[in-house]
Enzyme design. Structure first.
Site, short mmCIF file in Angstrom:
data_model
loop_
_atom_site.label_atom_id
_atom_site.label_comp_id
_atom_site.label_asym_id
_atom_site.label_seq_id
_atom_site.Cartn_x
_atom_site.Cartn_y
_atom_site.Cartn_z
N LYS A 38 14.79 -24.63 -14.38
CA LYS A 38 15.44 -24.97 -15.66
C LYS A 38 14.87 -26.28 -16.21
CE LYS A 38 19.19 -27.10 -13.03
NZ LYS A 38 20.51 -26.86 -12.43
N TYR A 46 12.37 -58.61 -26.40
CA TYR A 46 13.56 -58.67 -27.27
C TYR A 46 14.66 -59.50 -26.64
CZ TYR A 46 11.99 -54.95 -30.46
OH TYR A 46 11.33 -54.22 -31.39
C1 LIG Z 1 20.40 -27.10 -11.06
C2 LIG Z 1 21.04 -26.12 -10.16
C3 LIG Z 1 20.45 -25.83 -8.92
C4 LIG Z 1 19.30 -26.61 -8.34
O1 LIG Z 1 19.82 -27.85 -7.91
P1 LIG Z 1 18.91 -28.94 -7.16
O2 LIG Z 1 19.89 -29.98 -6.77
O3 LIG Z 1 17.93 -29.43 -8.17
O4 LIG Z 1 18.26 -28.27 -6.02
C5 LIG Z 1 21.01 -24.78 -8.19
N1 LIG Z 1 22.09 -24.12 -8.63
C6 LIG Z 1 22.69 -24.40 -9.80
C7 LIG Z 1 23.90 -23.63 -10.23
C8 LIG Z 1 22.20 -25.42 -10.60
O5 LIG Z 1 22.82 -25.72 -11.75
#
Ligand SMILES: *Cc1c(COP(=O)(O)O)cnc(C)c1O
Length: 388
Positions: free
Chosen positions: A49, A268
């Protein structure tokens, strides 16, 4: 100092870029194989994702597919559409589920919705009674209170005679709230709850563990693990040495090196006053590139907590950020490098083998996930397949 990220024959637009990001695809493949090994009897999926955690879903998806991954998770359907040609035979699960109007994008691209709520389940069942069988996954909430059907509803579904015969879940899953803390009693509680769900859906694959859960051991593996961050070299578990290979090197070009006198101020807010005559390197990276303002050496509330600001690395030597990070530039103190150790045109390593992702994230009071997914669009990217 050379490392696997030093590519001499890279294209000019990379070699001259103000900002450059090298992604070692072999390290990602190795990390997936390692997570598959640690998943024991379970299959390992790959979570890609958010553009594969900011690293590029096409290149990353393709290399994971080649390494053997056949189950992928994305957050939204558009990510599944982008991934599909690179993972032709894979099952692609969409974690945010499905809404009316998205039917075609799912069916045309063979995407599997992860049904995440009662509303989605009702819509999905109505859709299936018209359309006939199509796979789905069911997300069941075991205590996270983010996505998922209530446990009782999900379990009741297994002997609900009124449900359409075409409802055919291929996976039931849940997500741990505290997997990154092996000592948390929440893990056991969610495990016990998920065992009931898994038992009710006999014959359907079950999945509970993301990266951190995979490290919790065989009890948490069920049929499918869902590693994400570990594939990208990030820390999944707090307080233990990270066993994964580092995957990226992010570098910024030094636009100029300037001398400044003790007593002068920097950036800044005149927020950093020099206590000695100093040499400063002005690098072409800022918060617009995900080099967060909270990485500043001074001039932000976070520094009052006693947590030090970020450091970059030049020739493997750490160099601290001084003053505030700005939108497009960041100032590093290079006084302690050898006199001609750094020149305009050189690069400072922001994240990489000499400056671990999670150390940088900690300086900003955040996590590697947020640093990676925030890298932004200005990096010139180079994908390498280094030594395995
Ligand atoms: C993002 C996510 C994962 C992966 O999690 P990591 O901590 O990056 O391994 C797995 N399952 C769900 C439902 C997620 O939202």
């Amino acid at each position: 100092m050379t490392d696997r990220f030093d590519i001499l024959d890279a294209p000019d637009e990379f070699l001259a870029a103000p900002l450059r990001l090298t992604v070692d695809l072999s390290a990602i493949a190795d990390n997936w194989r390692e997570m598959a090994r640690r998943s024991g009897k379970a299959r390992a999926a790959a979570v890609v994702k958010a553009d594969a955690y900011g690293l590029g879903i096409e290149d990353v998806g393709q290399v994971l597919y080649r390494a053997g991954a056949r189950d992928f998770f994305v957050a939204v359907p558009a990510e599944g559409v982008t991934l599909r040609p690179y993972a032709p035979e894979a099952r692609i699960f969409v974690l945010s589920g499905i809404w009316p109007g998205q039917e075609d994008v799912f069916f045309d691209n063979d995407l599997v919705p992860v049904i995440a709520s009662e509303e989605q389940l009702a819509f999905w069942m109505a859709l299936l009674s018209e359309r006939g069988p199509y796979p789905c996954a069911l997300h069941v909430d075991t205590g996270f209170n983010r996505l998922g059907l209530p446990m009782a509803e999900a379990i009741a579904l297994t002997d609900d005679v009124s449900r359409p015969a075409s409802l055919d879940p291929v996976l039931v899953m849940s997500h741990l709230a505290c997997g990154d803390d092996p000592s948390s009693p929440m893990n056991r509680r969610q495990l016990e709850s998920f065992r009931q769900v898994s038992a009710a859906f006999e014959g359907v694959d079950s999945s509970l563990a993301a990266s951190a859960g995979t490290f919790l051991g065989a009890d948490y593996h069920f049929d499918l693990t869902r590693p994400g961050i570990a594939l990208y070299g990030g820390e999944a578990v707090n307080g233990v040495k990270n066993p994964m290979r580092s995957v990226i090197k992010a570098e910024a070009r030094i636009i100029q090196v300037r001398e400044a006198k003790a007593g002068e101020t920097v950036s800044y807010g005149a927020s950093h006053r020099l206590t000695r005559d100093s040499r400063l390197a002005i690098a072409s990276v800022g918060y617009a590139d995900g080099y967060l303002r909270n990485l500043s050496g001074s001039g932000i509330p976070l520094r009052q907590t006693g947590l030090a600001g970020a450091r970059g690395a030049i020739a493997g030597q750490p160099v601290p950020v001084v003053g505030r990070v700005t939108m497009d530039q960041t100032i590093f103190d290079v006084t302690d490098l050898a006199a001609h150790g750094v020149r305009a045109g050189d690069y400072v390593e922001l994240i990489g083998p000499a400056m671990p992702l999670d150390d940088v994230a900690r300086a900003a009071g955040t996590i590697g996930y947020e640093m990676l997914t925030g890298l932004g669009l200005r990096y010139e990217r180079l994908y390498i397949e280094g030594d395995d």
